[in-house]
Design an enzyme around this catalytic site. Structure first.
Site, PDB file in Angstrom:
ATOM      1  N   HIS A 240       0.793  -1.236   0.000  1.00  0.00           N
ATOM      2  CA  HIS A 240       0.000   0.000   0.000  1.00  0.00           C
ATOM      3  C   HIS A 240       0.831   1.296   0.000  1.00  0.00           C
ATOM      4  O   HIS A 240       0.745   2.117  -0.911  1.00  0.00           O
ATOM      5  CB  HIS A 240      -0.900   0.045   1.239  1.00  0.00           C
ATOM      6  CG  HIS A 240      -1.745  -1.161   1.456  1.00  0.00           C
ATOM      7  ND1 HIS A 240      -2.905  -1.389   0.755  1.00  0.00           N
ATOM      8  CD2 HIS A 240      -1.617  -2.206   2.306  1.00  0.00           C
ATOM      9  CE1 HIS A 240      -3.458  -2.519   1.172  1.00  0.00           C
ATOM     10  NE2 HIS A 240      -2.685  -3.034   2.111  1.00  0.00           N
TER      11      HIS A 240
HETATM   12  C1  BDR Z   1      -3.080   0.616   5.337  1.00  0.00           C
HETATM   13  O1  BDR Z   1      -3.253   0.091   6.642  1.00  0.00           O
HETATM   14  C2  BDR Z   1      -2.048  -0.403   7.137  1.00  0.00           C
HETATM   15  O2  BDR Z   1      -2.222  -1.703   7.545  1.00  0.00           O
HETATM   16  C3  BDR Z   1      -1.018  -0.261   6.054  1.00  0.00           C
HETATM   17  O3  BDR Z   1       0.211   0.184   6.615  1.00  0.00           O
HETATM   18  C4  BDR Z   1      -1.589   0.774   5.121  1.00  0.00           C
HETATM   19  O4  BDR Z   1      -1.223   2.083   5.487  1.00  0.00           O
HETATM   20  C5  BDR Z   1      -3.759  -0.302   4.336  1.00  0.00           C
HETATM   21  O5  BDR Z   1      -5.107  -0.383   4.611  1.00  0.00           O
END
Ligand code: BDR
Ligand code: CA
Length: 311
Positions: A240
């Protein structure tokens, strides 16, 4: 011209890789500071993990400021079930030898926004620090050039509840302040990140770099993949947060559309939902460039090449 940036983060393996990408790109990005927030794991760990990444990258000159230890209104929800107990399980890097900078992350954001023309803020976690800064100093909305954030999801739905993505779900009240602030917003939702999947050859490419940063990246990805691969039945996991930094380096990797986006803050059923008017169904003015396309080959090439520049 180097872009002055603040990275607000809750590492998190994918946050950690995003930090490495930014720290590996000093020709384009002037990282003025890293601000930490409670999210994937509690604040003490997100701060420790940020210090570890700065040290791994050989960039201990970049200050790390600790920020808010809980969301503005709601209780903190963490995600050790994804990231492990430390938040960066798999990294196998030594404990930091440096300490956080003096002062609170929110004060650093306010002071830096007021004193830095052309500041870009990048948020990789819950929006608590920026929401609090805007509440305390609404004038900074006019001096932040752009905010690029990882958060939300629309056609892809949520990853924490059926309706909500983790970063927005964790602090919907802060997100609401940010999305109403008038700052130019660029959003990397799950609709993008779920097209940026890890794979065995991609993880191997980090290993083959032969440096400590490549080994730590591969270790973190191997740990982090398992949860999403099981949940979504895919051969890899969405990476992400590095999409935010990649956008600053090579924006044409991404495609999207300017839309109106509002945040659900009242219904428990859909709390933290990003309500995106993709089809222009309302008269609401667009407040956000919402991305939904990525050239994932170029994205991984960029990551591998840049992390290869680090120690
Ligand atoms: C987001 O949530 C976290 O688990 C990850 O770091 C990312 O920023 C994805 O939904
Ligand atoms: Ca994150």
């Amino acid at each position: 011209m180097r872009v002055p940036i603040i990275i607000d983060t809750d590492p998190g393996q994918d946050d950690a890789v995003a930090l490495l990408l930014a720290l590996a790109s000093p020709e384009e990005l002037d990282v003025l500071g890293i601000t930490t927030v409670a999210g994937n794991v509690p604040l003490e760990l997100t701060t420790r993990n940020s210090l570890m990444m700065v040290e791994l990258a050989g960039r201990s000159d970049v200050p790390v400021y600790a920020g808010c230890d809980r969301p503005m209104v709601r209780p903190l929800v963490t995600a050790e079930y994804v990231h492990g107990k430390t938040g960066i399980d798999g990294a196998d890097t030594p404990d930091p030898t440096t300490s956080p900078a003096d002062g609170h992350a929110v004060d650093f954001i306010i002071e830096t926004a007021r004193s830095t023309p052309g500041l870009t803020v990048c948020t990789l976690g819950p929006l608590t620090n920026l929401g609090t800064a805007l509440q305390q100093a609404p004038d900074i909305a006019g001096s932040i050039e752009q905010l690029v954030l990882m958060g939300g999801g629309f056609f892809e739905g949520g990853n924490t509840t059926p309706a909500a993505e983790f970063n927005i779900y964790d602090d919907p009240d802060a997100a609401d302040i940010v999305f109403r602030s008038g700052i130019d917003l660029v959003m990397m939702p799950l609709d993008v990140t779920h097209k940026a999947l890890t794979s065995d050859p991609r993880v191997d490419a980090f290993k083959e770099l032969g440096n400590a940063s490549g080994a730590a990246t591969a270790g973190m990805l191997e740990f982090f993949e398992r949860y999403d691969m099981e949940r979504y039945g895919t051969a890899g996991a969405p990476l992400h947060d590095p999409t935010v930094i990649a956008y600053l380096l090579e924006p044409d990797i991404f495609g999207g559309r300017a839309c109106s986006v509002a945040i659900e803050t009242t219904s428990e059923l859909t709390m933290g939902m990003t309500v995106v008017d993709w089809w222009g169904l309302t008269d609401a003015e667009p407040n956000c460039l919402v991305m939904n396309e990525i050239d994932d080959e170029r994205f991984y090439q960029l990551l591998i090449e840049r992390i290869g520049r680090l120690p």
